[in-house]
Design a protein around this motif. Structure first.
Motif, mmCIF file in Angstrom:
data_model
loop_
_atom_site.group_PDB
_atom_site.id
_atom_site.type_symbol
_atom_site.label_atom_id
_atom_site.label_comp_id
_atom_site.label_asym_id
_atom_site.label_seq_id
_atom_site.Cartn_x
_atom_site.Cartn_y
_atom_site.Cartn_z
ATOM 1 N N SER A 188 0.828 -1.223 0.000
ATOM 2 C CA SER A 188 0.000 0.000 0.000
ATOM 3 C C SER A 188 0.852 1.258 0.000
ATOM 4 N N LEU A 189 0.312 2.319 -0.598
ATOM 5 C CA LEU A 189 1.005 3.614 -0.621
ATOM 6 C C LEU A 189 0.654 4.412 0.632
ATOM 7 N N PRO A 190 1.594 5.220 1.133
ATOM 8 C CA PRO A 190 1.347 5.995 2.361
ATOM 9 C C PRO A 190 0.353 7.132 2.137
ATOM 10 N N ALA A 191 -0.221 7.628 3.228
ATOM 11 C CA ALA A 191 -1.228 8.704 3.167
ATOM 12 C C ALA A 191 -0.643 9.982 2.570
ATOM 13 N N GLU A 192 0.664 10.182 2.744
ATOM 14 C CA GLU A 192 1.299 11.421 2.264
ATOM 15 C C GLU A 192 1.733 11.347 0.800
ATOM 16 N N PHE A 193 1.306 10.307 0.066
ATOM 17 C CA PHE A 193 1.647 10.204 -1.357
ATOM 18 C C PHE A 193 1.123 11.447 -2.100
ATOM 19 N N PRO A 194 1.961 12.063 -2.974
ATOM 20 C CA PRO A 194 1.601 13.347 -3.610
ATOM 21 C C PRO A 194 0.250 13.356 -4.329
ATOM 22 N N ASP A 195 -0.032 12.319 -5.105
ATOM 23 C CA ASP A 195 -1.291 12.271 -5.860
ATOM 24 C C ASP A 195 -2.300 11.419 -5.076
ATOM 25 N N GLU A 196 -3.194 12.093 -4.366
ATOM 26 C CA GLU A 196 -4.118 11.414 -3.467
ATOM 27 C C GLU A 196 -5.058 10.456 -4.209
ATOM 28 N N SER A 197 -5.585 10.900 -5.376
ATOM 29 C CA SER A 197 -6.542 10.065 -6.121
ATOM 30 C C SER A 197 -5.863 8.796 -6.640
ATOM 31 N N PHE A 198 -4.588 8.910 -7.125
ATOM 32 C CA PHE A 198 -3.868 7.730 -7.615
ATOM 33 C C PHE A 198 -3.586 6.777 -6.458
ATOM 34 N N ALA A 199 -3.196 7.335 -5.296
ATOM 35 C CA ALA A 199 -2.899 6.503 -4.125
ATOM 36 C C ALA A 199 -4.131 5.708 -3.704
ATOM 37 N N GLN A 200 -5.306 6.372 -3.750
ATOM 38 C CA GLN A 200 -6.546 5.696 -3.369
ATOM 39 C C GLN A 200 -6.863 4.560 -4.349
ATOM 40 N N LYS A 201 -6.669 4.841 -5.644
ATOM 41 C CA LYS A 201 -6.908 3.834 -6.681
ATOM 42 C C LYS A 201 -5.961 2.649 -6.491
ATOM 43 N N TRP A 202 -4.692 2.955 -6.207
ATOM 44 C CA TRP A 202 -3.679 1.923 -6.006
ATOM 45 C C TRP A 202 -4.026 1.061 -4.785
ATOM 46 N N ASN A 203 -4.360 1.716 -3.667
ATOM 47 C CA ASN A 203 -4.653 0.991 -2.430
ATOM 48 C C ASN A 203 -5.930 0.159 -2.552
ATOM 49 N N ASN A 204 -6.930 0.666 -3.286
ATOM 50 C CA ASN A 204 -8.147 -0.120 -3.538
ATOM 51 C C ASN A 204 -7.819 -1.370 -4.341
ATOM 52 N N ASN A 205 -6.914 -1.205 -5.304
ATOM 53 C CA ASN A 205 -6.485 -2.352 -6.118
ATOM 54 C C ASN A 205 -5.765 -3.392 -5.262
ATOM 55 N N VAL A 206 -4.922 -2.922 -4.323
ATOM 56 C CA VAL A 206 -4.213 -3.835 -3.412
ATOM 57 C C VAL A 206 -5.223 -4.621 -2.569
ATOM 58 N N GLN A 207 -6.274 -3.937 -2.107
ATOM 59 C CA GLN A 207 -7.317 -4.602 -1.330
ATOM 60 C C GLN A 207 -7.995 -5.702 -2.160
ATOM 61 N N HIS A 208 -8.312 -5.403 -3.415
ATOM 62 C CA HIS A 208 -8.932 -6.394 -4.312
ATOM 63 C C HIS A 208 -7.989 -7.575 -4.545
ATOM 64 N N LEU A 209 -6.702 -7.273 -4.715
ATOM 65 C CA LEU A 209 -5.716 -8.343 -4.915
ATOM 66 C C LEU A 209 -5.683 -9.288 -3.724
ATOM 67 N N SER A 210 -5.756 -8.727 -2.518
ATOM 68 C CA SER A 210 -5.679 -9.546 -1.298
ATOM 69 C C SER A 210 -6.874 -10.487 -1.160
ATOM 70 N N GLU A 211 -7.953 -10.205 -1.904
ATOM 71 C CA GLU A 211 -9.159 -11.047 -1.854
ATOM 72 C C GLU A 211 -9.250 -11.990 -3.061
ATOM 73 N N ASP A 212 -8.333 -11.818 -4.028
ATOM 74 C CA ASP A 212 -8.354 -12.618 -5.253
ATOM 75 C C ASP A 212 -7.825 -14.036 -4.990
ATOM 76 N N LYS A 213 -8.533 -15.034 -5.510
ATOM 77 C CA LYS A 213 -8.156 -16.433 -5.252
ATOM 78 C C LYS A 213 -6.766 -16.768 -5.809
ATOM 79 N N THR A 214 -6.474 -16.303 -7.029
ATOM 80 C CA THR A 214 -5.159 -16.569 -7.641
ATOM 81 C C THR A 214 -4.036 -16.014 -6.773
ATOM 82 N N VAL A 215 -4.225 -14.770 -6.294
ATOM 83 C CA VAL A 215 -3.210 -14.120 -5.451
ATOM 84 C C VAL A 215 -3.063 -14.871 -4.134
#
Length: 449
Positions: A248-275
């Motif tokens: 996950s990216l830290p809260a202080e990441f310069p582009d807040e919207s990209f960080a949120q998109k990235w962290n949401n993707n990480v959450q989805h990955l953690s729930e993916d069966k293949t992963v």
């Protein structure tokens, strides 16, 4: 106009991707104190309290952090130091000296290149350097270990507890210092940690469970016998949380919207069966967090402007790369003759139950195969076969049992094969255009006797 916007958007994305890779690579490579600690909260409080007593109250001490490789010894220490240095009275007061028994010095997380810690004398000079005492030394060059030691102890013992700066000595690969002559450095560091004048704490990091048995009696008597054990006791559920924290990216990441998109993707990955399957295979193979970092590093390397988020297939590919056998890769580049020699060695290992062999035995085994399968294999001259055999030795797929002697003829020098049967068979499956007869020979359980 749209092209211009597209270029600006692409540039912004490129900057984000660059930032992501920089942050994550630094996290994976340098054991940065980021995220939470899982399963070692008790050890964290213990070490924090110990170092706080040195940094704030001027109390000397010593301790060992013991655990298998990748159990989080360095991460634990860095988390504690991060919290300590956020306290103003500590940040301006505590002196930190890092030594690594594995031939490298560290100071404030920076490698000091060109210095090899081969003995206690060199280590002592480096301690003097890290304590910024060069101006005190001036142009004087100490000729002996005793003079270096006297100078260091003098510098450390000036003043009393209230006026002396606390000094924290961190000894990475602590067990390697044990092999130094007479354990002089360890003896003196533990000795000054018992001094009533200078607040000094010595922290050793080691993966040796029997480390106390390796200490000399006089060194052991000066050690506090405080030991902090890390055993990678987290379960798979916590392992998934560690995966999310590390990616996950830290809260202080310069582009807040990209960080949120990235962290949401990480959450989805953690729930993916293949992963989850990929992570479970790694978890059951090793709980070493550096292995997880390597896997994530391979996945992060796939991220580009046109592929800005990690996918489950990226992690699956990274897992395949991680499991790739480097020796099997070398086998893929061998000639057919060299492959045949390896198979001959495999059969000799099977017949003689792992006993060493020599070139002549391998050559004889190869000749038996040629006689049985003459139609599929050219019968090379013996010097050519010897050349191929020596190439395998150079590639370190075969090694001599003992140092070669002038008296021993090359043909009769005892050797061992550094590949096991599964590695050989896996490599043959992937070997391009390998003749069927050679595969059958490798798969046969009996030698061509």
């Amino acid at each position: 106009m749209s092209k211009r916007k597209s270029k600006e958007s692409s540039g912004a994305n490129g900057e984000c991707i660059s930032q992501v890779q920089k942050i994550l690579r630094e996290r994976f490579c340098h054991h940065c104190a980021t995220g939470k600690l899982f399963g070692i909260e008790h050890q964290y409080r213990h070490l924090l309290e110990l170092l706080k007593r040195t940094a704030v109250h001027g109390e000397s001490n010593s301790a060992l952090i013991i655990g298998p490789r990748g159990s989080g010894k360095t991460v634990l220490l860095n988390h504690v130091l991060k919290e300590l240095t956020e306290m103003k009275q500590v940040r301006e007061n505590l002196l930190e000296v890092r030594l690594n028994g594995n031939c490298q010095f560290l100071m404030k997380n920076r490698f000091l290149s060109g210095l090899l810690q081969t003995n206690d004398k060199v280590a002592l000079k480096e301690i003097t350097r890290q304590l910024h005492l060069e101006n005190v030394v001036g142009d004087k060059v100490f000729g002996s270990f005793a003079e270096n030691l006297a100078f260091l102890l003098e510098a450390l013992r000036k003043g009393d507890r209230t006026s002396s700066c606390p000094v924290l000595f961190i000894l990475d690969e602590f067990d390697l210092f044990v092999h130094h002559k007479n354990q002089t450095l360890l003896y003196n560091l533990f000795d000054i940690s018992q001094s009533a004048q200078t607040p000094v704490t010595v922290i050793g990091l080691t993966c040796r469970q029997d480390i106390l048995e390796l200490l000399e009696k006089r060194v052991k008597s000066r050690f506090s016998h405080r030991q902090i054990y890390l055993m990678n006791s987290f379960d798979f559920k916590q392992y998934i949380r560690i995966f999310k924290e590390q990616l996950s990216l830290p809260a202080e990441f310069p582009d807040e919207s990209f960080a949120q998109k990235w962290n949401n993707n990480v959450q989805h990955l953690s729930e993916d069966k293949t992963v989850k399957d990929v992570l479970q295979n790694l978890f059951h193979h090793t709980k070493d967090l550096r292995s997880l970092h390597l896997l994530l590093m391979l996945a992060v390397s796939k991220v580009t402007v046109h592929h800005p988020l990690i996918t489950a297939s990226d992690l699956h590919e990274a897992s395949k790369q991680y499991r790739t056998d480097s020796k099997a890769n070398i086998v893929h580049g061998l000639s057919v003759l060299e492959i045949c020699l390896i198979i001959a060695m495999k059969h000799l290992n099977d017949v003689y139950e792992g006993e060493p062999f020599n070139f002549q035995m391998v050559y004889n085994e190869f000749q038996k195969f040629i006689q049985r399968k003459a139609h599929c294999m050219y019968n090379f001259e013996k010097p050519v076969v010897m050349k191929a055999f020596e190439h395998l030795v150079q590639l370190e797929l075969v090694k001599p049992v003992e140092r070669p002697s002038v008296r021993t003829q090359r043909e009769y020098l005892l050797m061992r094969l550094l590949l096991d049967n599964s590695q050989i068979m896996d490599a043959l499956q992937a070997y391009p255009n390998c003749p069927t007869d050679i595969k059958q020979w490798a798969a046969s359980s009996l030698s061509w006797l």
